[in-house]
Design a protein around this motif. Structure first.
Motif, short mmCIF file in Angstrom:
data_model
loop_
_atom_site.label_atom_id
_atom_site.label_comp_id
_atom_site.label_asym_id
_atom_site.label_seq_id
_atom_site.Cartn_x
_atom_site.Cartn_y
_atom_site.Cartn_z
N VAL A 269 -2.44 64.47 51.00
CA VAL A 269 -1.46 65.34 51.21
C VAL A 269 -0.14 65.21 51.53
CG1 VAL A 269 -2.23 67.57 53.05
CG2 VAL A 269 -4.29 66.00 52.15
N THR A 270 0.49 65.79 51.28
CA THR A 270 2.45 65.65 51.58
C THR A 270 2.62 67.15 51.77
OG1 THR A 270 2.28 65.00 49.06
CG2 THR A 270 2.16 63.56 50.29
N ALA B 45 -9.20 67.20 64.71
CA ALA B 45 -7.61 67.87 65.02
C ALA B 45 -6.73 67.17 64.78
CB ALA B 45 -6.88 69.05 65.93
N VAL B 46 -7.59 65.98 66.03
CA VAL B 46 -6.30 64.91 66.69
C VAL B 46 -6.28 63.82 64.72
CG1 VAL B 46 -6.23 62.51 67.52
CG2 VAL B 46 -6.43 64.58 68.74
N TYR B 47 -7.46 63.32 64.23
CA TYR B 47 -8.13 62.88 63.65
C TYR B 47 -6.94 62.94 62.43
CZ TYR B 47 -10.82 61.03 59.67
OH TYR B 47 -10.90 60.51 57.96
N LEU B 48 -6.79 64.45 61.79
CA LEU B 48 -6.38 65.26 60.56
C LEU B 48 -5.42 64.45 60.97
CD1 LEU B 48 -8.67 68.26 60.54
CD2 LEU B 48 -8.57 66.35 58.81
N GLU B 49 -4.57 64.86 61.81
CA GLU B 49 -3.21 64.76 62.06
C GLU B 49 -2.66 63.22 61.94
OE1 GLU B 49 0.71 65.66 65.60
OE2 GLU B 49 -1.71 65.09 66.27
N GLU B 50 -4.13 62.16 61.94
CA GLU B 50 -3.54 60.63 61.87
C GLU B 50 -3.08 60.72 60.57
OE1 GLU B 50 -5.92 58.91 64.67
OE2 GLU B 50 -4.60 58.95 66.95
N GLU B 51 -4.18 61.02 59.57
CA GLU B 51 -4.58 60.76 58.39
C GLU B 51 -3.53 61.00 57.70
OE1 GLU B 51 -7.50 58.49 56.81
OE2 GLU B 51 -6.94 58.13 59.20
N ILE B 52 -3.50 62.28 57.81
CA ILE B 52 -2.38 63.09 56.96
C ILE B 52 -0.67 62.89 57.21
CG2 ILE B 52 -1.71 65.29 56.14
CD1 ILE B 52 -4.32 66.60 57.18
N PRO B 53 -0.47 62.38 55.81
CA PRO B 53 0.81 61.37 55.95
C PRO B 53 2.22 62.46 56.46
CG PRO B 53 0.15 61.46 53.80
CD PRO B 53 -1.09 62.31 54.61
#
Length: 236
Positions: A166-167, A186-194
């Protein structure tokens, strides 16, 4: 410039989970908003015989339909719908993505324990029937086909790797009192999405059904401000 917006509800849910946000956006924009019911879902659950691939396909068809008619398309995904939304965003040219209580990780045991204790207290005081959380989930637990939970887990496992693809700009909103999806999600999503443009918002008074929570007005305005900024960029 014409705009379409796809909203995707969560597992065992219905469009009503995100309808308050849909109503808010429809009252303030001229966007075409699609809020489909995933197969087997809705107010009367009938999940037996349905698989996660069908849930993804239904959302995908709704997205493709919007893309035929509009210059820009946004996706808002709630809970499991957030993971489907991320997958579709990675697969297609989607301009903005909003993730509400997205189930990248699921079940917050500490908050769930608090919710259970609260319901136990209401039961002791004879007012359990007035507990909104109890009333919402009582019917779901009774009507949910047990093997569908496995399909839910498969859906999360299938879509999770696509977070890294996801960009586009992303807004992540999470309730701090969510007993189904932990705050760490939410923290995980922030870290995974570049994506280079992403924002995380925590709502202090909201549980899992975030569009119906005490902070819903803040949520609605945040979403409109985030998506609306795309239009302003397009004008300049």
């Amino acid at each position: 410039m014409s705009i379409g917006c796809l909203c995707i509800h969560g597992y065992t849910g219905s469009p009503e989970e995100v309808q308050p946000l849909v109503d808010f956006l429809e009252a303030r924009t001229e966007w075409e908003i699609a809020n489909p019911t995933l197969p087997g879902h809705g107010e009367d659950l009938d999940l037996e015989g349905h698989y996660y691939q069908e849930w993804i396909a239904a959302a995908e068809l709704a997205l493709l339909d919007l893309m035929k008619r509009h210059d820009e398309v946004y996706i808002v995904g709630f809970s499991m719908g957030g993971m489907i939304a991320a997958y579709l965003t990675a697969k297609y040219r989607v301009d903005r993505l909003v993730l509400l209580s997205a189930a990248g990780k699921y079940v917050s045991l500490p908050q769930m324990a608090k919710d259970v204790l609260e319901m136990a207290g209401d039961a002791w005081n004879g007012v359990l029937a007035d507990n909104d959380l109890f009333r919402r989930y009582q019917k779901k637990m009774r009507d949910t086909y047990v093997f569908s939970t496995i399909e839910f887990m498969k859906c999360v496992q299938f879509t999770r790797p696509y977070l890294r693809e996801v960009t586009c700009p992303v807004l992540i909103i999470q309730g701090e009192l969510d007993g189904m999806v932990p705050k760490a999600a939410a923290v995980y999503l922030e870290e995974e999405i570049p994506s280079t443009e992403k924002e995380v918002v925590f709502l202090k008074q909201s549980k899992h059904l975030i569009c119906h929570g005490d902070d819903k007005d803040e949520l609605f305005n945040r979403v409109l401000e985030f998506i609306g900024s795309a239009q302003q960029e397009g004008v300049t």
